[in-house]
Design a protein around this motif. Structure first.
Motif, short mmCIF file in Angstrom:
data_model
loop_
_atom_site.label_atom_id
_atom_site.label_comp_id
_atom_site.label_asym_id
_atom_site.label_seq_id
_atom_site.Cartn_x
_atom_site.Cartn_y
_atom_site.Cartn_z
N PHE A 26 -11.88 12.30 -18.91
CA PHE A 26 -13.23 12.70 -18.50
C PHE A 26 -13.64 11.88 -17.29
O PHE A 26 -13.59 10.65 -17.31
N VAL A 27 -14.03 12.55 -16.20
CA VAL A 27 -14.48 11.86 -14.99
C VAL A 27 -15.91 11.41 -15.22
O VAL A 27 -16.84 12.21 -15.26
N PHE A 28 -16.07 10.10 -15.40
CA PHE A 28 -17.35 9.49 -15.72
C PHE A 28 -18.29 9.49 -14.52
O PHE A 28 -19.49 9.64 -14.64
N GLY A 29 -17.74 9.29 -13.33
CA GLY A 29 -18.55 9.26 -12.12
C GLY A 29 -17.70 9.49 -10.89
O GLY A 29 -16.48 9.30 -10.91
N GLU A 30 -18.34 9.93 -9.82
CA GLU A 30 -17.68 10.14 -8.54
C GLU A 30 -18.53 9.51 -7.46
O GLU A 30 -19.75 9.45 -7.59
N GLY A 31 -17.91 9.05 -6.40
CA GLY A 31 -18.68 8.44 -5.34
C GLY A 31 -17.85 8.12 -4.12
O GLY A 31 -16.67 8.48 -4.03
N VAL A 32 -18.50 7.42 -3.18
CA VAL A 32 -17.87 7.01 -1.93
C VAL A 32 -18.15 5.53 -1.74
O VAL A 32 -19.27 5.07 -1.98
N LYS A 33 -17.14 4.79 -1.35
CA LYS A 33 -17.30 3.37 -1.03
C LYS A 33 -16.72 3.14 0.36
O LYS A 33 -15.75 3.79 0.75
N ALA A 34 -17.31 2.19 1.08
CA ALA A 34 -16.84 1.86 2.43
C ALA A 34 -16.59 0.37 2.54
O ALA A 34 -17.29 -0.45 1.92
N GLY A 35 -15.58 0.01 3.30
CA GLY A 35 -15.24 -1.39 3.50
C GLY A 35 -13.90 -1.52 4.21
O GLY A 35 -13.32 -0.53 4.65
#
Length: 135
Positions: A26-35
């Protein structure tokens, strides 16, 4: 009594199956991170997986007086995404990821799995829109 045992067994298998799916698929969350990509390697004893670390900017912490770790540890399952990351070590990246409730050995050592590299640019370089002013 035998019929009750079969029904209880089927219900138990169904409940365990649902729990396993929720915990690991189950995909709990999705997002974007930068660094900046700091570390990216393929490793493992039985299951070879790609693991990486990205350093994010900033020193904000949810509690006052403490420093927050701005290191994003992630895994990659797609060989094409891994190839892009290998070519962009040390660059500023924007990564799209999925967060799971649990990790599986063949998916990596992190609950965060990167699915796409959105953008890759040289660290400290701009596209001309934010150039310093002239005196």
């Amino acid at each position: 009594m035998k019929k009750f045992g079969w029904i209880a067994g089927l219900i138990l298998v169904l409940v365990l199956g649902i729990f396993f799916w929720w915990k690991f698929y189950f995909v709990f969350g999705e997002g974007v991170k930068a660094g900046s990509l700091n570390y990216f390697v393929k490793k493992g004893v039985i299951f070879k997986t790609w693991e990486g670390r990205m350093v994010q900017e900033g020193f904000q912490s949810p509690t006052s007086g403490a420093l927050q770790s701005n290191e994003f540890r992630f895994s990659v399952t797609d060989p094409e995404v891994a190839a892009v990351l290998e070519r962009n070590s040390g660059k500023h990246l924007e990564l799209r990821y999925q967060e799971y409730n649990g990790m599986l050995p063949w998916r990596g050592t992190s609950v965060f799995v990167v699915t796409e590299v959105i953008n890759a640019s040289e660290s400290g370089k701009t596209d001309g829109s934010a150039l310093p002013y002239d005196n």
